[in-house]
Design an enzyme around this catalytic site. Structure first.
Site: not given
Length: 486
Positions: A155, A254, A288
């Protein structure tokens, strides 16, 4: 003018290397399905070569001066600045990001590089702490970990790769990096080219173009890897954590998010709407930290919903290469099917579709649902698409309880006109990051970036990242003869 499409190779031990696998991957533009380039996959043996080169190179790199490390980082940053236009266009073509998103990602990547200049000298700082034994001097040294295994997502591939790579290099480590193959140019090739230009010694940075079926878990299990840095799904993060734990390797994970955007009873609705639209729909919701649930006090709910839908309806969608486009394509057809599945799931859960976006190729126009239950499957899932869920809370306290009712805890936001109350509630939110009177998608190189619960382990950002990518060592020096008890 760089033509990254022709640099479709791995970068191992300072050389551009064709993948040795019989398997290849066609890298396609998610907007029009045109082929950008073709990658021949690197094999397990080539990955092992990369780790061997990294281990050997790190021993020398750890002995470099802070000025030498800084010079490389500055040159890499210069390269990215000089090739900004080509890089942004590559981000647009390869990830489906809009021109706005490409510029944001380029800027964030440069910030990470520039911040590294401030902590590159941490290896040279020796602390002394008091000793209870007469004549003893206690020194605390900070040393590199060794080889870092880096795995980055599709992303924000350039930024989310660099936030591992540059701290590792600045702090005397070497890196073996595997970008998501869908964005092999943005997440891998461009970075290797920048470090090659910067004169980074061979083997300090190695970049592998391959995929998991080809190499299995070798990025995780190679004995040389001292830390595994991964950004991606919680499911994969758990798998990595399990293997790392078994092998006593460090991790920086993460992972997924389910970020709540809480609008309290005294919020400025107009500004909350402005923030929510940006924080929900930037990069088609494929972030995210993106707003996943919009939780609004019942006194503001109807007004918020009406203004939110009105603004969302006007968002231009389509070709990401058009400077006016806000919503471009989802990264691949699998993500499209998942997004469409969440729309159907929201309907099954009793939510009201007040705006249902049409699919045009791989572009999905925005959808907005009201009357969403906080414990519904849709609300408890990470949507990763242009789908907004509006949830009603009876009280401010209930809104905070709803916000915390999730397995994840990455980012969050609160809108209120009472800043003191906002700060109090911010500390009660079970997320690694909370933003008052702003949206959830915020990043900076000098804050502790990371999540709680199933959103991950560890923190990026200066100075917290220094602890992640180094080890401390106690050296004591006995300057006077010590008398022992026996």
């Amino acid at each position: 003018m760089e033509h990254y499409e022709s640099l479709n190779q791995s970068y191992i031990n300072g050389k551009w290397v064709e993948g040795a696998s019989t398997n290849s991957y066609e890298n396609v533009n998610p907007y029009d399905d045109s082929v950008i380039t073709k990658f021949q996959l690197a094999t397990k043996d080539q990955l092992a070569d990369a780790f061997e080169a990294a281990k050997k190179a790190q021993e020398q790199w750890a002995k470099t001066t802070v000025d030498e490390r800084k010079a490389v980082i500055q040159k890499a940053a210069y390269y990215l600045k000089e090739h900004k236009e080509e890089i942004v266009q590559t981000i647009v073509k390869e990830s489906g990001g809009t021109i706005l998103k490409g510029n944001v990602e380029h800027h964030l990547t440069l910030e990470v590089l520039e911040e590294a200049l401030y902590y590159a000298g941490e290896l040279d700082e020796v602390r002394e702490v008091p000793a209870s034994v007469e004549g003893k001097v206690n020194q605390i040294h900070r040393l590199p970990l060794g080889v870092i295994s880096s795995i980055s997502p599709f992303n924000f591939p350039m930024n989310l790769s660099m936030r591992t790579i540059v701290p590792a290099i600045a702090l005397g480590n070497s890196v073996v990096h595997k970008p998501d193959i869908q964005v092999g140019l943005t997440g891998g090739v461009i970075l290797a080219k920048a470090f090659e230009y910067a004169g980074l010694p061979k083997g300090v940075f190695n970049m592998i173009i391959t995929d998991s079926p080809e190499i299995g878990d070798d990025m995780l299990t190679n004995p040389a890897a001292q830390l595994i840095s991964f950004t991606g799904s919680t499911e994969v993060g758990k798998h990595i954590g399990e293997i790392a734990g078994r092998n006593l390797k460090r991790v920086a994970l993460e992972l997924g998010g389910n970020s709540p955007f809480v609008v309290l009873s005294d919020a400025d609705v107009d500004q909350a709407v402005n923030a929510a639209v940006f924080g929900k729909f930037i990069h088609q919701g494929q972030i995210c930290m993106i707003i996943n649930r919009i939780i609004v006090h019942q006194d503001k709910y109807e007004t918020f919903a009406e203004k939110f839908v009105e603004k969302v309806k006007a968002l231009p969608y389509g070709n990401p290469g058009d400077p006016n486009t806000v919503i471009g394509p989802l990264v691949n057809k699998k993500q499209m099917e998942k997004a469409l599945g969440f729309i159907e799931e929201a309907k099954r859960g009793g939510a009201t579709p007040v705006l249902e976006g049409k699919r045009e190729g791989n572009v999905l126009a925005p959808s907005v649902f009201t009357n969403v239950e906080n414990n519904s499957k849709a609300a408890q899932s990470e949507l990763f698409g242009p789908i907004a869920l509006l949830i009603k809370a009876r009280t401010d306290e209930e809104a905070i309880e709803m916000a915390n009712d999730t397995d994840h805890g990455l980012s969050s936001a609160i809108f209120t006109s009472d800043l003191k109350k906002g700060e109090q509630y911010a500390l009660e939110l079970e997320a690694g990051m909370t933003h008052i009177n702003d949206q959830t998608v915020n990043d900076a190189p000098n804050i502790p970036f990371g999540g709680n619960k199933q959103s991950g382990l560890g923190r990026f950002g200066n100075p917290w990242v220094v602890d992640e990518f180094t080890t401390t060592k106690w050296v004591s020096i006995q300057t006077k003869t010590r008398q022992f008890a026996f």
